[in-house]
Design an enzyme around this catalytic site. Sequence first.
Site, PDB file in Angstrom:
ATOM      1  N   LEU A 202       0.148   1.875  -4.667  1.00  0.00           N
ATOM      2  CA  LEU A 202       0.258   0.724  -5.578  1.00  0.00           C
ATOM      3  C   LEU A 202       0.532  -0.514  -4.734  1.00  0.00           C
ATOM      4  O   LEU A 202       1.473  -0.516  -3.944  1.00  0.00           O
ATOM      5  CB  LEU A 202       1.456   0.892  -6.523  1.00  0.00           C
ATOM      6  CG  LEU A 202       1.399   1.912  -7.658  1.00  0.00           C
ATOM      7  CD1 LEU A 202       2.771   1.989  -8.324  1.00  0.00           C
ATOM      8  CD2 LEU A 202       0.331   1.542  -8.689  1.00  0.00           C
ATOM      9  N   HIS A 203      -0.284  -1.531  -4.884  1.00  0.00           N
ATOM     10  CA  HIS A 203       0.012  -2.755  -4.139  1.00  0.00           C
ATOM     11  C   HIS A 203      -0.476  -4.003  -4.854  1.00  0.00           C
ATOM     12  O   HIS A 203      -0.180  -5.120  -4.419  1.00  0.00           O
ATOM     13  CB  HIS A 203      -0.641  -2.710  -2.749  1.00  0.00           C
ATOM     14  CG  HIS A 203      -2.127  -2.930  -2.798  1.00  0.00           C
ATOM     15  ND1 HIS A 203      -3.000  -1.946  -3.193  1.00  0.00           N
ATOM     16  CD2 HIS A 203      -2.876  -4.017  -2.528  1.00  0.00           C
ATOM     17  CE1 HIS A 203      -4.228  -2.418  -3.167  1.00  0.00           C
ATOM     18  NE2 HIS A 203      -4.195  -3.680  -2.771  1.00  0.00           N
ATOM     19  N   ARG A 204      -1.239  -3.825  -5.959  1.00  0.00           N
ATOM     20  CA  ARG A 204      -1.854  -4.987  -6.606  1.00  0.00           C
ATOM     21  C   ARG A 204      -0.765  -5.896  -7.183  1.00  0.00           C
ATOM     22  O   ARG A 204       0.143  -5.419  -7.872  1.00  0.00           O
ATOM     23  CB  ARG A 204      -2.784  -4.508  -7.715  1.00  0.00           C
ATOM     24  CG  ARG A 204      -3.976  -5.366  -7.904  1.00  0.00           C
ATOM     25  CD  ARG A 204      -5.129  -4.586  -8.478  1.00  0.00           C
ATOM     26  NE  ARG A 204      -5.857  -3.878  -7.447  1.00  0.00           N
ATOM     27  CZ  ARG A 204      -6.650  -4.450  -6.542  1.00  0.00           C
ATOM     28  NH1 ARG A 204      -6.828  -5.747  -6.548  1.00  0.00           N
ATOM     29  NH2 ARG A 204      -7.261  -3.745  -5.636  1.00  0.00           N
TER      30      ARG A 204
ATOM     31  N   ARG B 227       4.270  -5.094   0.741  1.00  0.00           N
ATOM     32  CA  ARG B 227       4.544  -5.900  -0.457  1.00  0.00           C
ATOM     33  C   ARG B 227       5.291  -5.061  -1.505  1.00  0.00           C
ATOM     34  O   ARG B 227       6.277  -5.504  -2.086  1.00  0.00           O
ATOM     35  CB  ARG B 227       3.216  -6.366  -1.056  1.00  0.00           C
ATOM     36  CG  ARG B 227       3.291  -6.866  -2.481  1.00  0.00           C
ATOM     37  CD  ARG B 227       1.944  -6.693  -3.160  1.00  0.00           C
ATOM     38  NE  ARG B 227       0.929  -7.626  -2.664  1.00  0.00           N
ATOM     39  CZ  ARG B 227       0.915  -8.935  -2.948  1.00  0.00           C
ATOM     40  NH1 ARG B 227       1.828  -9.455  -3.710  1.00  0.00           N
ATOM     41  NH2 ARG B 227      -0.037  -9.691  -2.481  1.00  0.00           N
TER      42      ARG B 227
END
Length: 443
Positions: A241-243, A276
Amino acid sequence: MKVMSVVGARPNFMKVAPIISAINEQNRMAQELHRARNGNAGGDHVFIGHFLVHTGQHYDRMMSDAFFRDLSLKPPDAELNVGSGSHAVQTAGIMKRFEEVLLREKPDVLLVVGDVNSTLACALVAAKISYDSAGTRPLIAHVEAGLRSFDRSMPEEVNRVLTDQLADLLFVTERSALRNLAREGVPAEKVHFVGNTMIDSLLSCVERADNSSVLDSLGLRRKAAANGAANSVVHYALLTLHRPSNVDNSEAFLNILEGLSALTCECPVIFPAHPRTRARIREFALDRFFEDSEDPRAPATCSGARGARSIRIIGPLGYLDFLCLMKHAELVVTDSGGIQEETTCVNVPCVTVRENTERPVTVESGTNVIAGTAKETIAAAIRRQLSFRNGHSQPEKWDGQAARRVVEVLARAHRYGGLMAHDPSMPDRVEHPTLRARLASAS
Ligand code: UD1
């Protein structure tokens, strides 16, 4: 002919690596032909010089260097070291530094891949550059053109649409992209359906990935049976998950983590986290969902038994380690674009935590489900995909030959001094005056 290609962020490296290999192969064949003709000119093969630029959008050892090693990529010929920043700061920083390199090197073709800020920034510089008073500029080639999520709130969608408008040669990975580009009025002669260069990388590395020790170091391999049967892998799921829309908002992130409980009750979940994402977990105090380990290769405590409760968070992985984890996973949950395609190629079920996909072929082929971002729909998609049974088809032209097709088109464009339609029997040829002028003055 001189080709300059650009990499910047993690998903770019595996798209460019096979193109460089295909250029090397093209040069080897040109060399042989040259020798066979005793040094006389002529023949069908052209020599292609290659220059690699790294913008430095991703710069961490595990976000960048590890990929150069795993993909045997030559070191960049120029590094822009732009680093992180807002979209405007990053894009503008790349543009300023890239213009100097472009004016110095004057390639015939600028090749950009994917949809990251580096892609658009460099295409935009090339579209407006003048090498001389005649306005000569490089041809702009975009690999992975035409994909559309139809969601302009995604920075990647803006990058895709604009890069495609600027490109002279558009290389597409799936048929939906052909339709999208036709709808946007891009002339068919510019568009070439070549397949997927990222899948070229995957196919050439997938066996080597089994040499990775990542399954052992994460405790995901069952011990050898007493009868000497080969080690097997425990059931586990892989999460990425990074969006920004998923992890930069605490409510959205919490919602996704709650939806994942359908999975953590079933099997261990391994989560190589983007920097992030890790920062947001700390900021939003979501640590309770995770079993943390700063060392990506530290021994795992997850047993593989039902009832595992927390997500096992590790650092970003290199290409081969990630490939190994992906191909042996029971299920992959992701918000990445590329991983939807890679799971299709290795026939592993995928749950995409987004409202849309720009890669519909992954859904049509049967491996991917678009789950949305509500916890109920995520949980339902996970349950459905946990009972996935092989019924998938490999997308058209995802055969490991895409980079070779890209290089063939580039060589053809060079030979004819213009852009040829991908079917050589087609009579219509779109002239590219600035490239023609450049080639004429070079010969
Ligand atoms: C970028 C791409 C995205 C792609 C993703 C793959 C754009 C608009 N987005 O998103 O399409 O899916 O890469 O990873 O180009 N950071 C580090 N180390 C690094 C790189 C980034 O710590 O090597 C951190 C920084 O805090 C940075 C943040 O990650 O601010 C975001 O990086 P950035 O390149 O801006 O976007 P990504 O989210 O990585």
